[in-house]
Structures are given as structure tokens and as C-alpha cells.
Write a protein that holds these residues in place. Sequence first.
Motif, mmCIF file in Angstrom:
data_model
loop_
_atom_site.group_PDB
_atom_site.id
_atom_site.type_symbol
_atom_site.label_atom_id
_atom_site.label_comp_id
_atom_site.label_asym_id
_atom_site.label_seq_id
_atom_site.Cartn_x
_atom_site.Cartn_y
_atom_site.Cartn_z
ATOM 1 N N TYR A 29 0.840 -1.186 0.000
ATOM 2 C CA TYR A 29 0.000 0.000 0.000
ATOM 3 C C TYR A 29 0.881 1.243 0.000
ATOM 4 C CZ TYR A 29 -4.076 -2.891 0.727
ATOM 5 O OH TYR A 29 -5.064 -3.816 0.561
ATOM 6 N N ASP A 30 0.453 2.251 -0.746
ATOM 7 C CA ASP A 30 1.175 3.519 -0.810
ATOM 8 C C ASP A 30 1.090 4.205 0.545
ATOM 9 O OD1 ASP A 30 1.888 6.306 -1.359
ATOM 10 O OD2 ASP A 30 1.603 5.819 -3.474
ATOM 11 N N LYS A 31 2.202 4.736 1.027
ATOM 12 C CA LYS A 31 2.207 5.429 2.321
ATOM 13 C C LYS A 31 1.542 6.800 2.228
ATOM 14 C CE LYS A 31 6.139 2.961 4.159
ATOM 15 N NZ LYS A 31 7.522 2.987 4.627
ATOM 16 N N TYR A 32 1.401 7.323 1.012
ATOM 17 C CA TYR A 32 0.745 8.605 0.779
ATOM 18 C C TYR A 32 -0.342 8.407 -0.287
ATOM 19 C CZ TYR A 32 4.993 9.994 3.117
ATOM 20 O OH TYR A 32 6.020 10.094 4.010
ATOM 21 N N PRO A 33 -1.391 7.653 0.030
ATOM 22 C CA PRO A 33 -2.365 7.253 -0.994
ATOM 23 C C PRO A 33 -3.147 8.426 -1.563
ATOM 24 C CG PRO A 33 -3.167 6.692 1.176
ATOM 25 C CD PRO A 33 -1.751 7.165 1.362
ATOM 26 N N HIS A 39 -4.880 2.095 -2.598
ATOM 27 C CA HIS A 39 -3.837 2.553 -3.519
ATOM 28 C C HIS A 39 -2.576 1.698 -3.320
ATOM 29 C CE1 HIS A 39 -1.321 6.281 -4.963
ATOM 30 N NE2 HIS A 39 -0.840 5.143 -5.447
ATOM 31 N N LEU A 41 1.281 0.267 -4.642
ATOM 32 C CA LEU A 41 2.502 0.480 -5.423
ATOM 33 C C LEU A 41 3.045 -0.881 -5.795
ATOM 34 C CD1 LEU A 41 4.453 3.188 -3.399
ATOM 35 C CD2 LEU A 41 3.003 3.510 -5.404
ATOM 36 N N HIS A 102 8.192 2.369 -10.338
ATOM 37 C CA HIS A 102 7.065 1.791 -9.622
ATOM 38 C C HIS A 102 5.778 2.115 -10.377
ATOM 39 C CE1 HIS A 102 7.607 5.848 -7.936
ATOM 40 N NE2 HIS A 102 6.322 5.841 -7.614
ATOM 41 N N HIS A 104 1.521 2.494 -10.095
ATOM 42 C CA HIS A 104 0.402 2.745 -9.189
ATOM 43 C C HIS A 104 -0.838 2.012 -9.688
ATOM 44 C CE1 HIS A 104 2.288 6.224 -7.105
ATOM 45 N NE2 HIS A 104 2.932 6.324 -8.259
ATOM 46 N N ILE A 106 -4.695 2.240 -8.553
ATOM 47 C CA ILE A 106 -5.483 3.108 -7.677
ATOM 48 C C ILE A 106 -6.978 2.955 -7.947
ATOM 49 C CG2 ILE A 106 -5.880 5.485 -6.935
ATOM 50 C CD1 ILE A 106 -3.125 6.172 -8.222
ATOM 51 N N GLY A 122 2.207 9.989 -5.450
ATOM 52 C CA GLY A 122 1.595 9.089 -6.403
ATOM 53 C C GLY A 122 1.083 9.794 -7.636
#
Length: 133
Positions: A29-33, A39, A41, A102, A104, A106, A122
Motif C-alpha cells: 500500500y502507498d504510504k501517501y495514498p 492505492h 505500489l 514503480h 500505481h 489506484i 503518487g
Amino acid sequence: MDPPLTCPFCNPPAEDEIILANDLCYARYDKYPVSPPGHLLLIPPYRHIPPDFFAATDAEHAALLALVREAKTLLDEQFHPDGYNIGVNVRAAAGQTVMHLHVHVIPPLRWRRGRPPGGRGGQGGAVPEKRVY
């Protein structure tokens, strides 16, 4: 190419952060979704791939695409979104903030009707004036 000491994607994270994986890449999971929840990565961590999607090997591209399909299946089961955004920002001019390849995956904000936009980085970072950081 030796990875820069500051590259957060050159080594896989702790196992409990890995959501999906195959021989050449993993998803977390993206740390800054841009669109929580869901979301993801997708990252090939075993060699430093500069910000260029086009520098990946055919095998790395195939592994990423296979993981995109697995990510969609997982997110369908968990969150039932109406759609997806799949994207790659290539270099800072395109909004990339971590200079390691990377992808995404989403579930877009549109499926969360009535909820305010949120998140940092992202795909949402592709338009500089829309960034929230």
C-alpha cells in the motif's frame, strides 16, 4: 548501477507490508495514498531501476503486468471499486517523487462518492499545483 543510499524501493519492506509478490516485484500500500483505501505500489526491488519505466527489462515489465492483474483481483475482493487508475510517472517532470520504477494501481476517488480528495504523492502528484505536501 548501484542504488542511491536513499532509495526506499531498492529492498523489499518487512514481510507484513508486502500485499502481493512474484519473482521480480512486490506490491504494498502507498504510504501517501491518492485514494485510500486500496492505492497500491508495484515495485521491482532487486535492482535499482532509475525513474525510467523504459529501462525495465521485458521480464520486469511482464512481472509488473502480472502483478497489476493480481492487484485488481485483490482490490475487487476487498473494496469493490467501480474502476481503476493504473499509472507510471516517469521522472520529476511527470510528477515522480521516488526515483525508482514503480507502478500505481489506484481505485479512484470517484468510487468513494461524497468523500473529500486526500493523499499525497503518487499519481495525484502528477499535477504540481494539485499536490498536498
